[in-house]
Design a protein around this motif. Structure first.
Motif, short mmCIF file in Angstrom:
data_model
loop_
_atom_site.label_atom_id
_atom_site.label_comp_id
_atom_site.label_asym_id
_atom_site.label_seq_id
_atom_site.Cartn_x
_atom_site.Cartn_y
_atom_site.Cartn_z
N GLU A 557 -31.40 -53.41 -0.95
CA GLU A 557 -31.43 -54.60 -0.11
C GLU A 557 -32.59 -54.52 0.86
O GLU A 557 -32.74 -53.54 1.59
CB GLU A 557 -30.11 -54.75 0.65
N THR A 559 -34.73 -56.91 3.83
CA THR A 559 -34.77 -58.16 4.59
C THR A 559 -35.97 -58.96 4.11
O THR A 559 -36.95 -58.40 3.60
CB THR A 559 -34.90 -57.90 6.09
N GLU A 560 -35.89 -60.29 4.26
CA GLU A 560 -36.98 -61.14 3.79
C GLU A 560 -38.27 -60.84 4.53
O GLU A 560 -39.37 -60.89 3.93
CB GLU A 560 -36.60 -62.62 3.97
N ALA A 563 -39.83 -57.83 2.85
CA ALA A 563 -40.37 -58.14 1.52
C ALA A 563 -41.65 -58.96 1.59
O ALA A 563 -42.53 -58.81 0.74
CB ALA A 563 -39.32 -58.88 0.70
N SER A 570 -45.40 -55.74 -2.29
CA SER A 570 -43.96 -55.90 -2.53
C SER A 570 -43.68 -56.35 -3.95
O SER A 570 -42.79 -55.82 -4.62
CB SER A 570 -43.37 -56.90 -1.54
N ILE A 586 -32.36 -59.73 -1.56
CA ILE A 586 -32.96 -60.14 -0.29
C ILE A 586 -31.83 -60.27 0.73
O ILE A 586 -30.96 -61.14 0.61
CB ILE A 586 -33.74 -61.46 -0.42
N PHE A 589 -30.75 -63.24 4.62
CA PHE A 589 -31.60 -64.41 4.41
C PHE A 589 -31.26 -65.50 5.43
O PHE A 589 -30.12 -65.80 5.70
CB PHE A 589 -31.43 -64.98 3.00
N LEU A 599 -40.65 -67.07 -1.33
CA LEU A 599 -39.61 -66.15 -1.78
C LEU A 599 -39.42 -66.20 -3.28
O LEU A 599 -39.08 -65.19 -3.91
CB LEU A 599 -38.30 -66.49 -1.08
N ALA A 604 -36.68 -60.94 -7.20
CA ALA A 604 -35.35 -60.58 -6.71
C ALA A 604 -34.29 -61.27 -7.57
O ALA A 604 -34.49 -62.39 -8.03
CB ALA A 604 -35.19 -60.98 -5.25
N LEU A 607 -29.47 -62.79 -3.59
CA LEU A 607 -29.77 -63.30 -2.25
C LEU A 607 -28.51 -63.17 -1.39
O LEU A 607 -27.44 -63.63 -1.79
CB LEU A 607 -30.20 -64.77 -2.33
#
Length: 704
Positions: A557, A559-560, A563, A570, A586, A589, A599, A604, A607
Motif C-alpha cells: 500500500e 499513499t497517492e 506514488a 514509480s 493506492i 485516496f 493516477l 495499481a 484503491l
C-alpha cells in the motif's frame, strides 16, 4: 464436371466483410459489459445480428466469387431463410457467451454448438438456394472438415468475445487481431464447404428467383448499410463514453481539489490550506515586522459526545462549534479544522492584549450549552497561544509551542486558555529518553505486527489482513504508530524497521499457509522513505522467496502522494512488482493530490478510500457523490476498491450499495496479534454469531 474459377477481388471482399462483422461483434460485446441494462440489450441484439449478417454476406459474396459458365439464379425464400438462421444463431450465442463475469465450459459449449450449427445450416441452405436439379456431387470428407472448422471457429470467436469484452490497455489492437483471426476462420469454413461441392455439366439449371447480378446488388447494399451504420453507431458511442468519462474525471478532480483545501464537514480551511496561509502570513510579517498569533484549540470531552450519542450528533456539534467561533472572528483571521475536534486560528497583525481578549471570548462562547438532535450538550474549549516573533521565528516552532500551551491547559483542568512560556516545554515522551528507547526497540525485539481483517462486502467473509506496526514498550505498554512514526522518519530508523516489517509479513504468510489458509492475502504499508530505496524491489522479492510465499498473496500500500512524487520511477517499480504478481494498492485516496487522470497511469490494481470520506459520509452528504464517482471510475480502470474505517452498519450498507467490494474497520474487527486470530475465526464461525461482530468500545478503538 464444370470448370469453376474464382474472382480474387470478391474473395478479398468476402474476407473483409467477415473481418468487419467480427470486429463490430467484439466491440459490441465490450459495450455490453460497460452499459446499463437497457443499453446493453441493444448491443446484445445489434452485435449478434451484425455478426450473423456479416457471416451470411460473406457466404454469398464468396458464392458470387465462384465463376461458372452460365448465369446462376437463387431462390429468394431459401436465401432469406439462410439469413434468418445466421442472425438468430449469432444473436443467441453472443448473448449466452457474454452473460456473466465468468464463462463456464458449459456455457461456452452451448453457445459454440448454437453458433456453429447456425453457420453450417446457413452455408448449406445457402448452397441449396442455387436453382438447379442434381447439379452437385458432395465430397463428404470436406463437408465434415467444414463442420469441424465451423465448431472450432465458433468456439474461438465466442471465447475471444468474452475475453476481450473489458476495456483495458491495448484493447483496440487486441480486438482487431482477434477480428482477423475470426475472419480467417469464417472464410476457411466457407471455402472448405464450397470446395466440397462439385458441379456436374449435365445438370438442369432453372430460371427465375434472383439472378447473380440482383443478388450481388442486394447483398452489397444490405451489408454495406448495416455494417456502416453499426460502425458509425459504435464510434459515436465510444466518443460519447470517452467524453463522459473525461467530464467525470474533471468534475471529480475539482471536487477532490476542493476537498483537499477545505474541511468536508464544517467548510473551514483544512490543514493544507491553513499551512499556505501561515506561510504567506509569516513572509508578510518578516517583511513588515508585524506580529501575529497562532491559537490551537481543542474541545474538552468531545469523545464522550460521540460515544454517548453517536458520530452524527458529534458532527452536528462540530459544525455548531465552527459557526460560533467564526462569529467571534474578523475577516482577516483564518480558522481551520485540523481533524476531529482540533481547530487552529491564525490572527494576523495583532498584539498580546488583543489575543487574550479574543481567547477569552472564544472560551466563553463555547461554554454555553449546545442543542443538537434533541439533546442539550455541554462542552468546553482549551486553547494554547503562541506569538510571532516572541515564541518562534518558524512555523514549526510556533505550532509546537501553541500546542504545548494547549496541552498545558488540558493538564490543568481544561476550559481555558494559556500563552506559551518556557516552563511548559516538559511534555510526555519528548527528549533524549524517548529517542534512546526507540533506537533500541528493534534490536530488543519490541516491535510487533498486528493484523486487521479485510472483508468481502457481499459475503462478509475474511479474504485477507492489513499488517499494522505496534511498539510494545516495557513500561508504557502497546504504543500506536502515531506516537513514534514521525521520529522513525526523522531519524532514518524507518528503513531498517520497514525491512523488518516486510520480512515478518512474509513469515506470517508462510505460517498461515502451513495452517491451511493459503487463500489469505496480507497488505503492508510502504512509507515514502522506504519506497524510495533503490533496492525495494529486491527486498520484497527476496523476502517472498526466502519464505516460499507466492507473490500474489502480498499487497503493498502506497499513499497517492508517494506514488506520484516521482511518477516515472514509480511506474517502473510498480510495473516490475505487477509482473511478479505483487498487488499494488493506492492507500488513503482522496487526502492528497487526488488526480485520477494521472493516477490511471499507475499500474495499481486496488484503491483504498480514506477513512475521512467514510467517517463523514451520509445519505445527503456530498461525500456520497464523491465516493460513488471514485468507485465507478476505479471499476472502469479494473481496480478493486477497499473502504477503510467502517464503524457503523449504515456506512457498511451505503458503501456496499455504491459498489465497494471490500470493507475494513472497527465494525468488523480491531487490529489484533496473530495469536488471537484463531479466536476471531471461532467467533465468526459460531452458529450464534451476529451478522457483524459487536462494535468495539472507545478503549478498544484506541488500542486498534
Amino acid at each position: 464436371m464444370l470448370y469453376v474459377s474464382w474472382d480474387p477481388v470478391l474473395v478479398g471482399i468476402s474476407f473483409l466483410v467477415a473481418f468487419i462483422a467480427s470486429f463490430v461483434a467484439l466491440d459490441s460485446a465490450a459495450k455490453i459489459a460497460a452499459s446499463n441494462k437497457k443499453t446493453a440489450l441493444f448491443w446484445r441484439i445489434a452485435g449478434g445480428a451484425t455478426l450473423g449478417i456479416g457471416i451470411w454476406s460473406m457466404h454469398f459474396i464468396g458464392m458470387l466469387a465462384m465463376k461458372m459458365p452460365m448465369m446462376m439464379h437463387y431462390d429468394l425464400g431459401i436465401t432469406a431463410f439462410s439469413l434468418l438462421v445466421a442472425i438468430v444463431a449469432a444473436t443467441l450465442s453472443i448473448n449466452i457467451a457474454v452473460n456473466g463475469n465468468v464463462l463456464s465450459l458449459k456455457r461456452l459449449c452451448v453457445a459454440t454448438l448454437i453458433l456453429s450449427s447456425g453457420v453450417v445450416v446457413m452455408h448449406y441452405v445457402g448452397m441449396a438456394a442455387l436453382m438447379m436439379n442434381d447439379a452437385i456431387d458432395w465430397n463428404y470428407g470436406l463437408v465434415a472438415l467444414s463442420v469441424i472448422i465451423a465448431i472450432v471457429a465458433s468456439g474461438v470467436g465466442l471465447w475471444l468475445a468474452f475475453s476481450l469484452r473489458l476495456n483495458g490497455k491495448g484493447a483496440l489492437i487486441n480486438r482487431m487481431v482477434a477480428a482477423v483471426v475470426m475472419g480467417i476462420a469464417i472464410a476457411a469454413m466457407h471455402y472448405t464447404g464450397m470446395s466440397a461441392a462439385e458441379f456436374v455439366d449435365h445438370a438442369h439449371y432453372m430460371n427465375g428467383g434472383v439472378s447473380e447480378l440482383g443478388l450481388s446488388i442486394w447483398v452489397s447494399a444490405v451489408t454495406l448499410t448495416i455494417l456502416g451504420v453499426m460502425l458509425i453507431i459504435s464510434m459515436v458511442d465510444s466518443q460519447l463514453r470517452t467524453n463522459r468519462l473525461t467530464e467525470n474525471l474533471q468534475q471529480l478532480n475539482q471536487q477532490l481539489e476542493q476537498q483537499a483545501r477545505f474541511d468536508g464537514l464544517t467548510g473551514l480551511a483544512n490543514r493544507s490550506q491553513i499551512d499556505l496561509r501561515l506561510e504567506d502570513c509569516l513572509q508578510q510579517s518578516q517583511l513588515t515586522l508585524t506580529p501575529f498569533a497562532l491559537i490551537f484549540m481543542d474541545l474538552d470531552r468531545f469523545k464522550l459526545v460521540n460515544d454517548a450519542w453517536g458520530h452524527h450528533v458529534g458532527d452536528h456539534l462540530l459544525v455548531s462549534v465552527a459557526n460560533r467561533i467564526s462569529a467571534c472572528l474578523t475577516p482577516k483571521m483564518t480558522l481551520a479544522r485540523l481533524g476531529g475536534d482540533e481547530f487552529i486560528l491564525l490572527v494576523p497583525d495583532t498584539n498580546q492584549g488583543d489575543v487574550e481578549d479574543l481567547a477569552t471570548r472564544l472560551v466563553e462562547c463555547i461554554r454555553r450549552p449546545f442543542f443538537e438532535a434533541g439533546q442539550i450538550l455541554q462542552v468546553s474549549l482549551s486553547a494554547g497561544i503562541s506569538l510571532y516573533p516572541e515564541h518562534g521565528k518558524s512555523l514549526q516552532e510556533l505550532k509546537l509551542r501553541a500546542d504545548t500551551a494547549m496541552y498545558n491547559i488540558k493538564q490543568q483542568g481544561r476550559n481555558g486558555w494559556a500563552i506559551y512560556h518556557a516552563d511548559m516545554m516538559q511534555k510526555t515522551w519528548e527528549g533524549a529518553e524517548f529517542l534512546q528507547d526507540l533506537t533500541q526497540a528493534l534490536e530488543r525485539d519490541q516491535f510487533e505486527l498486528w493484523y486487521q481483517p479485510k472483508y468481502h462486502a457481499a459475503s462478509k467473509s475474511i479474504y485477507g489482513f492489513e499488517a499494522l506496526l505496534r511498539w510494545r514498550h516495557p513500561t508504557k505498554g502497546i504504543l500506536l504508530p502515531e506516537v513514534f512514526l514521525a521520529t522513525l522518519e526523522n531519524t532514518g530508523l524507518m528503513v531498517p524497521v520497514g525491512y523488518w516489517v516486510i520480512d515478518q509479513a512474509c513469515l506470517q504468510l508462510r505460517q498461515w499457509a502451513d495452517e491451511g489458509h493459503q487463500d489469505w492475502g496480507l497488505s503492508i504499508n510502504l512509507s515514502a522513505t522506504q519506497f524510495e530505496q533503490y533496492d525495494i524491489y529486491d527486498t520484497l522479492c527476496g523476502a517472498l522467496s526466502r519464505h516460499a510465499v507466492p507473490p500474489s498473496r502480498l499487497t503493498i500500500e502506497l499513499t497517492e502522494s508517494t506514488a506520484l512524487r516521482n511518477l516515472e520511477r514509480s511506474i517502473g517499480i510498480l510495473n516490475d512488482l505487477n509482473r511478479v504478481g505483487i498487488t499494488v494498492s493506492i492507500d488513503d485516496f482522496g487526502t492528497g493530490y487526488s488526480n485520477m487522470l494521472t493516477l490511471k497511469n499507475l499500474p495499481a490494481r486496488e484503491l483504498k478510500i480514506d477513512k475521512s470520506f467514510v467517517r463523514d459520509i451520509r445519505d445527503n452528504s456530498k461525500n456520497v457523490k464523491i465516493v460513488s464517482t471514485i468507485i465507478d471510475i476505479a471499476h472502469s480502470m479494473n481496480m478493486n476498491v477497499v473502504a477503510e474505517g467502517i464503524e457503523t452498519q449504515d456506512q457498511q450498507q451505503l458503501l456496499t450499495s455504491l459498489g465497494c467490494g471490500y470493507l475494513q474497520g472497527f465494525l468488523f474487527a480491531k487490529a489484533l496479534p496473530a495469536k488471537e486470530i484463531p479466536q476471531l475465526l471461532a467467533t465468526l464461525q459460531s452458529p450464534k454469531k451476529l451478522s457483524v461482530p459487536p462494535q468495539p468500545t472507545a478503549i478498544q478503538k484506541k488500542q486498534a
